[in-house]
Design an enzyme around this catalytic site. Sequence first.
Site, PDB file in Angstrom:
ATOM      1  CE  LYS A 144      -4.172   1.836   2.165  1.00 55.18           C
ATOM      2  NZ  LYS A 144      -5.170   1.633   3.237  1.00 55.18           N
ATOM      3  CD  GLU A 157      -7.351  -5.009  -3.310  1.00 60.18           C
ATOM      4  OE1 GLU A 157      -7.502  -5.305  -2.113  1.00 60.18           O
ATOM      5  OE2 GLU A 157      -6.325  -4.463  -3.753  1.00 60.18           O
TER       6      GLU A 157
END
Length: 285
Positions: free
Chosen positions: A148, A181
Site C-alpha cells: 500500500k 478487490e
Amino acid sequence: MQLGISIVQSYQGENVRSRPISETKHLWANSVLTWGTSWESLVLNVFLYPQPHPNWLDQDLKTGRSQNRLANFQQGGGKALGLDPNQQGGAVCAKALGLDPNRCDAPQVIIITDFITLYPEEFYRDGMEIVTAKTIRNHPQALDPRIKSLNYLNNILAKIEGLEAGCVEALMLNYQGEVAECTGDNIFIVRDQQLLTPPYEAGVLHGITRATVMELARDDGIAVAEETMTLEDLFAADECFLTGSAAEVVPVIKVDGNVIGDGKPGPVTKRLTGLFRQAVQQEPS
C-alpha cells in the site's frame, strides 16, 4: 539516525486543533519534496480509531512493518532510509530527489488526522451497486498489490471507470480474470451461510478490517474461507459486502447490474456489521 515526524492536522473530539496555515503549508512543502512522495514509493496505512484500541494499533503497526518488508525497504535502500522493520510502521519517506533510495537522508513519518465518511448512510441501510472495471489489478511481478503505497494510479483509473458508470466503487479483477478487490475495499460474499473472500494470492491488500471481520465471523460460528472467485461466483452469491478502514462494512446489492440475493442487505452482512461496530466502539481492556 533521527526520525522526522510531520503532523499535518490534529483533531481531538469535536474540537479542531489545526496548525496555522503557514505552518501547515511548510509541512506539506517539506513532505512533497521527499523521495517517497515524489516517486510514489511512500508506504502508507489508514488507522481508524473511534476508541483507542491497543490491539488494533499493534496490528496496524505490524501491517506497516510488513509493507516495508514487501517493498524491500529493510534491505538496500532500507538501510539508507534508516528503517528498522521490527520497530517502525506507518508511512515512511525521506528527503531526496531521484530514483535511488540510497540518496535519502533521515526517514520521516507523515501523520494526517481527520474525520472521514466514505459512503452515505443509505448505502449501509439499503446497499450499494458496484461495477467491474476494465482496469485490472497490478500484476504481482510488476508491483505487488499487497504494498500500500502512494502509487495508487491503478486504483484511481478503475475508480474513474466506476464513477463514469454511476457507481462510487468498482471491482477489480487480477491478470488471470479472477476477483481481486475493489479500488479501496476488500470484498466478501456469503454462499450457503459460508463467508468467502479472495485469498492474498489473488492480488488483495492485507486489510485490517478484512482480517477483523473474518475473526469476528469465526468467533460467531460463521464458517470462513479464502477462495479464488470469479464474477459468476459473485452473481450467484446470497450476499455481498465490502470492508475497509473508512468504509467499515458496507453491503453490495448489485454487481454489473446483477441483483445479489434478494436485492437487500442480507442477515449475515447485518450481523457482521453490528459485530464490527460493536468491536470498534468497545473500550480497550
